[in-house]
Write a protein that holds these residues in place. Structure first.
Motif, PDB file in Angstrom:
ATOM      1  N   LEU A  41       0.815  -1.218   0.000  1.00 17.05           N
ATOM      2  CA  LEU A  41       0.000   0.000   0.000  1.00 17.05           C
ATOM      3  C   LEU A  41       0.848   1.267   0.000  1.00 17.05           C
ATOM      4  CD1 LEU A  41      -2.691  -0.971   2.634  1.00 17.05           C
ATOM      5  CD2 LEU A  41      -3.036  -0.728   0.179  1.00 17.05           C
ATOM      6  N   ARG A  44       1.792   6.128   2.946  1.00 14.34           N
ATOM      7  CA  ARG A  44       0.676   7.084   3.018  1.00 14.34           C
ATOM      8  C   ARG A  44      -0.640   6.425   3.394  1.00 14.34           C
ATOM      9  NH1 ARG A  44       2.385  12.009   3.901  1.00 14.34           N
ATOM     10  NH2 ARG A  44       4.199  12.440   2.646  1.00 14.34           N
ATOM     11  N   GLU A  45      -0.725   5.099   3.270  1.00 15.95           N
ATOM     12  CA  GLU A  45      -1.958   4.384   3.611  1.00 15.95           C
ATOM     13  C   GLU A  45      -1.897   3.722   4.983  1.00 15.95           C
ATOM     14  OE1 GLU A  45      -4.808   4.456   2.105  1.00 15.95           O
ATOM     15  OE2 GLU A  45      -4.074   5.673   0.451  1.00 15.95           O
ATOM     16  N   ALA A  49      -6.131   2.856   4.622  1.00 15.15           N
ATOM     17  CA  ALA A  49      -6.452   1.543   4.072  1.00 15.15           C
ATOM     18  C   ALA A  49      -5.855   0.401   4.880  1.00 15.15           C
ATOM     19  CB  ALA A  49      -5.986   1.456   2.614  1.00 15.15           C
ATOM     20  N   ARG A  82      -6.208  -2.795  -5.376  1.00 15.15           N
ATOM     21  CA  ARG A  82      -7.385  -2.829  -4.511  1.00 15.15           C
ATOM     22  C   ARG A  82      -8.088  -4.184  -4.615  1.00 15.15           C
ATOM     23  NH1 ARG A  82     -10.791   0.783  -1.730  1.00 15.15           N
ATOM     24  NH2 ARG A  82      -9.180   2.306  -2.046  1.00 15.15           N
TER      25      ARG A  82
END
Length: 88
Positions: A41, A44-45, A49, A82
């Motif tokens: 990911l 930043r995630e 997420a 995703r």
């Protein structure tokens, strides 16, 4: 990176690795699994997420983490990041 370091520290971690250990522990997931997801990911995630995926897996049961192995290694061009992450 400074912003992320501040966010890690706000969560009680000294660095990203400490934060990933905390996420794994809090959700009852294997650290290696959380690290693989986090690496795919990107940093930043880590607060978005990654947490969502870990919480979802916690609810489904940590034993199902093995599903990620087969999905994450898929070579089909139609697979997006995703789709791989949310596939079960």
């Amino acid at each position: 990176m400074d912003d992320l370091l501040l966010q890690y520290r706000a969560c009680g971690a000294e660095c990203r690795d400490d934060y990933l250990r905390q996420v794994a522990h809090d959700n009852g997931l294997p650290l290696a699994w959380v690290r693989r997801i986090a690496d795919r990911l990107g940093e930043r995630e880590d607060f978005g997420a990654l947490v969502l995926i870990c919480e979802t897996r916690q609810l489904q049961g940590a034993a199902e983490c093995q599903t990620w192995e087969s999905v994450g290694n898929s070579e089909t061009p139609s697979d997006t990041r995703r789709e791989k992450i949310f596939a079960t």
